[in-house]
Design a protein around this motif. Structure first.
Motif, PDB file in Angstrom:
ATOM      1  N   LYS A   1       8.929  60.343  17.150  1.00 15.84           N
ATOM      2  CA  LYS A   1       9.483  60.964  17.206  1.00 15.84           C
ATOM      3  C   LYS A   1       9.855  61.253  18.374  1.00 15.84           C
ATOM      4  N   SER A   2      11.155  60.471  18.192  1.00 15.36           N
ATOM      5  CA  SER A   2      12.379  59.823  19.129  1.00 15.36           C
ATOM      6  C   SER A   2      14.180  60.059  17.713  1.00 15.36           C
ATOM      7  N   ASN A   3      14.867  60.734  18.058  1.00 12.10           N
ATOM      8  CA  ASN A   3      16.438  61.231  17.429  1.00 12.10           C
ATOM      9  C   ASN A   3      16.546  59.189  16.702  1.00 12.10           C
ATOM     10  N   ASP A   4      16.535  58.293  17.138  1.00 11.41           N
ATOM     11  CA  ASP A   4      16.283  57.160  16.598  1.00 11.41           C
ATOM     12  C   ASP A   4      16.091  56.184  16.135  1.00 11.41           C
ATOM     13  N   ALA A   5      15.034  57.316  15.222  1.00  5.94           N
ATOM     14  CA  ALA A   5      13.512  56.773  14.696  1.00  5.94           C
ATOM     15  C   ALA A   5      13.888  55.458  13.494  1.00  5.94           C
ATOM     16  N   ARG A   6      13.559  54.669  13.588  1.00  3.09           N
ATOM     17  CA  ARG A   6      14.105  53.843  12.266  1.00  3.09           C
ATOM     18  C   ARG A   6      12.635  53.538  11.372  1.00  3.09           C
ATOM     19  N   LEU A   7      13.135  52.673   9.928  1.00  2.00           N
ATOM     20  CA  LEU A   7      12.657  52.963   9.182  1.00  2.00           C
ATOM     21  C   LEU A   7      11.534  51.584   8.680  1.00  2.00           C
ATOM     22  N   GLY A   8      12.096  50.403   9.828  1.00  2.00           N
ATOM     23  CA  GLY A   8      11.060  48.971  10.175  1.00  2.00           C
ATOM     24  C   GLY A   8       9.865  50.113  11.055  1.00  2.00           C
ATOM     25  N   ASP A   9      10.159  50.874  11.545  1.00  2.00           N
ATOM     26  CA  ASP A   9       8.683  50.975  12.404  1.00  2.00           C
ATOM     27  C   ASP A   9       7.349  52.195  12.189  1.00  2.00           C
ATOM     28  N   ALA A  10       8.691  53.332  10.852  1.00  2.00           N
ATOM     29  CA  ALA A  10       7.287  54.394  10.235  1.00  2.00           C
ATOM     30  C   ALA A  10       6.606  53.048   9.275  1.00  2.00           C
ATOM     31  N   ARG A  11       7.142  52.316   8.912  1.00  2.00           N
ATOM     32  CA  ARG A  11       6.297  51.744   7.710  1.00  2.00           C
ATOM     33  C   ARG A  11       5.326  50.365   8.273  1.00  2.00           C
ATOM     34  N   LEU A  12       5.493  49.809   9.499  1.00  2.00           N
ATOM     35  CA  LEU A  12       4.847  49.028  10.509  1.00  2.00           C
ATOM     36  C   LEU A  12       3.600  50.350  10.715  1.00  2.00           C
ATOM     37  N   LEU A  13       3.925  51.835  11.028  1.00  2.00           N
ATOM     38  CA  LEU A  13       3.173  52.306  11.409  1.00  2.00           C
ATOM     39  C   LEU A  13       1.923  52.356  10.483  1.00  2.00           C
ATOM     40  N   GLY A  14       2.487  52.694   9.549  1.00  2.00           N
ATOM     41  CA  GLY A  14       1.968  53.111   8.319  1.00  2.00           C
ATOM     42  C   GLY A  14       0.909  51.906   7.642  1.00  2.00           C
ATOM     43  N   ARG A  15       0.989  50.328   7.990  1.00  2.00           N
ATOM     44  CA  ARG A  15       0.339  49.352   7.693  1.00  2.00           C
ATOM     45  C   ARG A  15      -0.882  49.899   9.321  1.00  2.00           C
TER      46      ARG A  15
END
Length: 821
Positions: A624-638
């Motif tokens: 939800k922050s402005n500096d969201a990263r691809l790795g965090d989104a992919r890990l959240l999906g897992r």
């Protein structure tokens, strides 16, 4: 380079040298020609053997099987780049030798008047010309083999060396015109096209030069860091492979023994002072060329230019490889350097350093003594090496006459004998100690050492031999991390055989010290660090507080380097203390997902859910922050997939698709999102995600299969089958699951004949693990479909096969009971 500095043998030799300079030069030149002929002959043999390896698909070097470069020409070398390095030297040498046999009047264009005035050819000139033309034909064979090596550095270096040699030849003859330069450029371009016609070579040149931990630019960057730390005197010649593990790129599982750049390795091993000394040698060499090349005889300069071209090509290749560290290529380069100096140095006619007086008797005595010592060393080394090699089972040699391996007691005895006799030879000590370690591990794995006291003593002897061997290895190579690690394993195994699982305190502390040294030497190697961490967690309750702190550091490094394999480490830690993994976790959030999996494996479902929920909340806030990263989104999906939340996982993967910077990664994330939307029973959103993945990623068989599932849910089996047919067309060989799904779709659409065609192809194609696991289902489906088609004989055939695979199948029994006849 002693060939450049001949010896003067007594006073009579001095008079002979002073009185007949021309005859000595002729003798020397004939010897040079003979040596060049040997180099050319070896090059031809290597070329023919390399071509045979590629054309005949012969993945062997003599009777040894190749494990790397199986589709490339390697000759008797293991590395294709080193064979290319030999060709870089042999091709210009062979060309120069060929031109030296062809008379000058045939090598030069002459006017009609000069042709009329030319003297008739002398006897022997025709045969010499034939030899020269034959050598040029042999050069063509080597050029063909060079392309089959698929060595990018070899091809580019050869082209560069030949270009430099052609320019030097034109400048020496004062015939360097724009027209001739253009003709030479066209010839080199044609040669480049010949070498690049291989699809594999084009693919290697077309690949991207990425800065990965295993790439050469990354290796060179770390090498320059070493040179910065040891600028003046360097680290010492030959010490690169032992110090580089402290600087190796992060993420590598092994270390490099060479810098793949001879200049960088020279700088880091000899420092600035040593590099200046070597540079001064080549400066003097270039000065000699400038002074003497125009005054030397025609044929001598021709040979010298061929040698210079060969050395230039290898020096070009040294920017990306280490051919000068290969004995054959390095020795050939050195001898070529010395011969060039001897051919061009006319100051003393005997080399840059003049003559060294030496009596003939002293030479003979020294030669006999040296030959005797060398023979003793060779015989002893051969005996010791034969002893060590006889330990190992005959698995790599293609030898039908090999007998069965020795019994285990005999092998253990041979290991001890080899370690006593080969105490100073690193490779043999390592081979024997490694085999002793393997004996110990095998025995501990099947608990064979508990069967009898004699067996226990035998295994203890094997562990003791491993301890002895790796102790010697550590003494010989103090910076070798694997030797320290294996020493710790052997010491622990020996103590466990003698004392059981609960090792003495002093042994535990000694093993921890050895492992700590190994991890310190090679902290970025995930394999060795994980071995140390596994041992520490297995014996955690036996460690003191200080040793536990050191072991916790190894475990954090192992979890950071390889989070996926860290799941096993965390599961071991949970056995000792469920709260222990929390104290060992590094800051990497991915490790916490594997901690949740480890808790689940251990049956602690509440702890698993708690860790997964906390990680879910943390990653959700980060996105939800402005500096969201691809790795965090992919890990959240897992994480959400693990928690059984397909809708949340689809949203997380969709967010990852937005954050992705390239189309392939975006397609991958959208594919995961589409499959999770299918799991959440929302086919419309699944179709949107999978269609977008298809646009970004092309014809991915998984994406096509996911889209077919949507049409299957709608009852449109024809459209679903079309998509899966496309998936079968683009899937890699051996991906049988797509054809199996296509057959099931044909069954859903009541096209039983087409379904059976696909099932039969699955059974007739080369077997795969998928077909092996689903063989009974495929046979049963074939029988049912033939039954639907009212083809009783075929149905009976496959029902019989079903009973062979599954004797308890009731459907097959019932059918055969009624319709068996």
């Amino acid at each position: 380079m002693l060939i450049a500095y001949p010896w003067r043998l007594g006073q009579r030799g001095e008079q002979r040298v002073a009185g007949s300079d021309s005859s000595s030069r002729d003798v020397f030149f004939s010897r040079v020609r003979a040596w060049l002929a040997v180099v050319a002959a070896i090059g031809i043999v290597e070329a023919l053997y390399g071509i045979y390896q590629v054309v005949a698909r012969h993945p062997q070097i003599f009777w040894l099987r190749k494990t790397v470069y199986v589709d490339s020409a390697t000759g008797t070398f293991v590395n294709r780049g080193h064979l290319a390095g030999y060709f870089e030297l042999a091709i210009p040498i062979t060309i120069a030798l060929a031109l030296s046999f062809i008379p000058a009047r045939r090598r030069r264009r002459r006017s009609a008047q000069s042709r009329r005035e030319a003297a008739p050819p002398r006897s022997g000139q025709g045969s010499a010309s034939a030899i020269g033309l034959l050598l040029l034909g042999a050069t063509a064979i080597m050029l063909m083999a060079m392309g089959m090596t698929q060595s990018r550095g070899g091809v580019l270096s050869s082209l560069g060396g030949l270009a430099v040699g052609s320019l030097a030849l034109g400048a020496w003859r004062r015939q360097l015109t724009l027209r001739r330069v253009a003709i030479g450029a066209v010839a080199l371009a044609a040669l480049a096209l010949l070498w690049l016609q291989s699809p594999q070579m084009m693919a290697r040149f077309g690949g991207e030069m990425q800065l990965t931990p295993y790439s050469r630019p990354s290796l060179w960057r770390e090498t320059l860091v070493m040179a910065r730390d040891f600028p003046v005197f360097g680290i010492g010649l030959g010490n690169f492979e032992w110090l580089f593990p402290r600087y190796q790129p992060e993420g590598t599982r092994t270390y490099f023994d060479r810098a793949h750049n001879d200049y960088f390795q020279l700088l880091v091993e000899s420092g600035v002072l040593g590099t200046i000394c070597f540079a001064w040698l080549f400066v003097r060499f270039i000065g000699l060329l400038r002074r003497r090349v125009r005054d030397a005889q025609d044929v001598q300069v021709l040979i010298a230019l061929g040698l210079i071209t060969a050395m230039t090509a290898l020096l070009f290749h040294s920017f990306t490889d280490f051919n000068l560290h290969i004995p054959s290529n390095g020795l050939l380069f050195t001898v070529a350097f010395g011969i060039t100096v001897r051919l061009l140095d006319r100051g003393s006619e005997l080399g840059l350093q003049g003559v060294v007086p030496l009596r003939r008797r002293a030479v003979a005595i020294a030669a006999i003594v040296a030959a005797g010592v060398a023979m003793v060393i060779v015989v002893r080394n051969y005996w010791v090496e034969s002893l060590v090699r006889s330990i190992f089972p005959n698995t790599t040699l293609v030898n039908p006459l090999a007998g069965p391996p020795d019994p285990r007691p005999v092998q253990v005895h041979k290991v001890g004998t080899a370690l006593r006799m080969a105490s100073g030879q690193v490779e043999l000590v390592e081979a024997a100690a490694t085999f002793a370690l393997q004996i110990g591990h095998d025995a501990m794995r099947d608990r064979a050492y508990l069967s009898s006291e004699a067996r226990r003593q035998q295994i203890a002897d094997a562990w003791a031999a491993a301890v002895q061997g790796f102790t010697r290895m550590v003494e010989l190579r103090p910076s070798n991390a694997p030797a320290h690690l294996h020493l710790g394993e052997a010491l622990s195994g020996l103590a466990e055989v003698r004392y059981g699982f609960y090792l003495p305190v002093e042994v535990v502390h000694a093993v921890v010290d050895i492992f700590d040294r190994a991890v310190w030497l090679q902290p970025r190697d995930r394999g060795w660090t994980r071995v140390a961490a596994e041992w520490a967690l297995t014996h955690w309750g036996l460690l003191s507080a200080v040793d536990q702190a050191r072991a916790a550091k190894w475990t954090q490094q192992a979890l950071t380097l390889d989070p996926e394999r860290g799941r096993e480490l965390l599961r071991t830690a949970i056995i000792w203390d469920p709260d222990l993994p929390q104290r060992l976790l590094p800051p990497d959030p991915e490790v916490r997902l594997y901690l949740a999996l480890a808790y689940k494996d251990a049956g602690r479902l509440d702890d698993s859910a708690r860790v997964a929920q906390a990680l879910d909340d943390e990653l959700g806030r980060a996105l939800k922050s402005n500096d969201a990263r691809l790795g965090d989104a992919r890990l959240l999906g897992r994480v959400r997939e693990f928690r059984g939340d397909p809708r949340g996982a689809a949203e997380a993967y969709g967010r990852a698709g937005i954050l992705a910077e390239d189309d392939l990664m975006r397609a991958e994330m959208l594919k995961h999102a589409g499959y999770n939307w299918l799991g959440a029973n929302e086919p419309e959103k699944a179709q949107q995600a999978l269609s977008a993945a298809r646009r970004y990623g092309g014809r991915d068989p998984d994406v096509l299969t996911g889209l077919s599932a949507i049409y299957e849910r709608r009852g449109d089996f024809a459209a679903a089958a079309r998509l899966v047919r496309d998936a079968v067309a683009v899937a890699p060989p051996g991906a049988s699951e797509y054809r199996y799904r296509l057959a099931r779709l044909y069954e859903g659409g009541r096209e039983y004949g087409k379904a059976n065609e696909q099932y039969r192809r699955l059974l007739s194609d080369p077997p795969t693990p998928f077909v092996h696991d689903h063989r009974s289902e495929i046979l049963l489906a074939l029988a049912r479909n033939y039954r639907q088609l009212e083809m009783g004989s075929e149905a009976r055939e496959f029902y019989n096969l079903v009973l062979q695979a599954d004797p308890g199948n009731s459907e097959a029994k019932e059918f055969l009971a009624y319709f068996g006849s």
